[in-house]
Write a protein that holds these residues in place. Sequence first.
Motif, mmCIF file in Angstrom:
data_model
loop_
_atom_site.group_PDB
_atom_site.id
_atom_site.type_symbol
_atom_site.label_atom_id
_atom_site.label_comp_id
_atom_site.label_asym_id
_atom_site.label_seq_id
_atom_site.Cartn_x
_atom_site.Cartn_y
_atom_site.Cartn_z
ATOM 1 N N THR A 1 32.682 52.313 21.686
ATOM 2 C CA THR A 1 31.841 52.292 20.493
ATOM 3 C C THR A 1 30.871 51.113 20.557
ATOM 4 N N ALA B 1 30.479 48.993 18.221
ATOM 5 C CA ALA B 1 31.177 47.819 17.681
ATOM 6 C C ALA B 1 31.963 47.099 18.775
ATOM 7 N N GLU B 2 32.610 47.872 19.659
ATOM 8 C CA GLU B 2 33.351 47.253 20.756
ATOM 9 C C GLU B 2 32.419 46.495 21.687
ATOM 10 N N TRP C 1 29.441 45.350 20.987
ATOM 11 C CA TRP C 1 28.809 44.245 20.259
ATOM 12 C C TRP C 1 29.729 43.032 20.153
ATOM 13 N N SER C 2 31.036 43.266 20.259
ATOM 14 C CA SER C 2 31.980 42.148 20.207
ATOM 15 C C SER C 2 31.945 41.315 21.482
ATOM 16 N N VAL C 3 31.288 41.826 22.537
ATOM 17 C CA VAL C 3 31.144 41.099 23.804
ATOM 18 C C VAL C 3 29.821 40.339 23.768
ATOM 19 N N GLY C 4 29.898 39.022 23.910
ATOM 20 C CA GLY C 4 28.695 38.194 23.815
ATOM 21 C C GLY C 4 27.631 38.571 24.825
ATOM 22 N N TYR D 1 26.876 41.523 25.945
ATOM 23 C CA TYR D 1 26.128 42.694 25.492
ATOM 24 C C TYR D 1 25.114 42.302 24.429
ATOM 25 N N ARG D 2 25.514 41.450 23.485
ATOM 26 C CA ARG D 2 24.578 40.995 22.457
ATOM 27 C C ARG D 2 23.396 40.272 23.092
ATOM 28 N N ALA E 1 35.017 37.967 26.375
ATOM 29 C CA ALA E 1 35.329 38.455 25.034
ATOM 30 C C ALA E 1 34.168 38.237 24.111
#
Length: 410
Positions: free
Chosen positions: A209, A211-212, A214-217, A219-220, A410
């Motif tokens: 997803t 959200a998953e 996006w929780s990885v720095g 990827y952001r 993470a």
Amino acid sequence: MPVQPTAPVPDRERVPQQITVLIAAAFVIAIGYGIVAPVLPQFATTFGVGVGAASAVVSAFALARLLFAPAGGRVLNRIGERPTYVVGVLVVALSSAATAFAQSYWQLLVFRGLGGIGSVMFTISAMGLIVRLAPPRMRGRVSGYYSSAFLVGGVLGPVVGGLLAGFGLQAPFLIYAAALLVAVAVVHFRLRDEDLSAGGDRGVRPVMTVAEAWSVGAYRAAVASNFANGWTSYGIRVALVPLLALAVLGAGPGVAGLALAVFAAGNALALTVTGRLSDRFGRRPLVLTGLVVNGLATGALGLSQDVVWFLALSLVAGMGSGTLNPGQQATVADVIGPDRSGGPVLARYQMSADGGQILGPLVAGALAEAAGFGWAFGVSGALMLVAALAWLPVRDTMERPGPHSAPRPA
């Protein structure tokens, strides 16, 4: 001592045959797009519209890509990468052929918008196939090869289009449609379902997803840098560089076109090595270097007072863009991994570049009118440096073999 025979290149160092198929198809598609791009605004004016309306036809393609990207990601998860790729390319082929026979401006606008929908489908699915098929040790190199194929095809396309100018304004659209049919045939017949079985059955692969991811720095950070690169390298580069050449340097279209060609040359030059470097030294160092180089060169471009510096800075900016792209794309592939389907994740990543490409010319153009080209290019360059800041706290996503492998970020 007996002479030892030369060892053959190990299979683990060779790019998988399935990926070479995608690279070849990308080259064909890019040539076709390059044939159409210079002709499209001229074709729009044959319906009696002004410059603004003719430009809107170009924007319709990008806007459709942006708006349909989330749905394209869901389609990919539902039917798989290869069918989504084939359908997307066929949609673009049909829309291009229909464009050649448009009878009104509004028909032209609709047909180009439909092409944008197909374009985002095959773009996301091609990224998904590369994520699935590229070994982790060569994801950067594969991303570099794929980007190079698009770049070289895009440079050669307008040259081919110029040779076809005598056949009329409709001919490039029909030739583009034919090129797309060639590309889809190559993928359909050379990339078989059994070739994809190594990545797991698409029907049972879990979906990552947004959200998953996006929780990885990392990827952001990739989304932020992709937005900034879309703003500068694909947005203001095309929209404002020709205007800067005319208004500040007093140069004509020839110099502006040369600047765009020099930028592409710098991009291609960097891509020949940076993909391998990102697989050797990690994604983060190459992305940071590219963002800083591109940002500083873009900011300085707005202060150019002579043609030599103008062209030199265009070359450096192109090298910066070519340096950051392979590591950035490989980072997204690292985050998703080959065992999960990442349609929505890839869609949001693609949307960031499309959003920057649409928003950049609007904001930078307004800045150029209000405060001058120095501010327009300065703010755009600063945006690249801000994106670099987003990468500073991020841990590298590249898998390192051995007992001291870095943990998954993470």
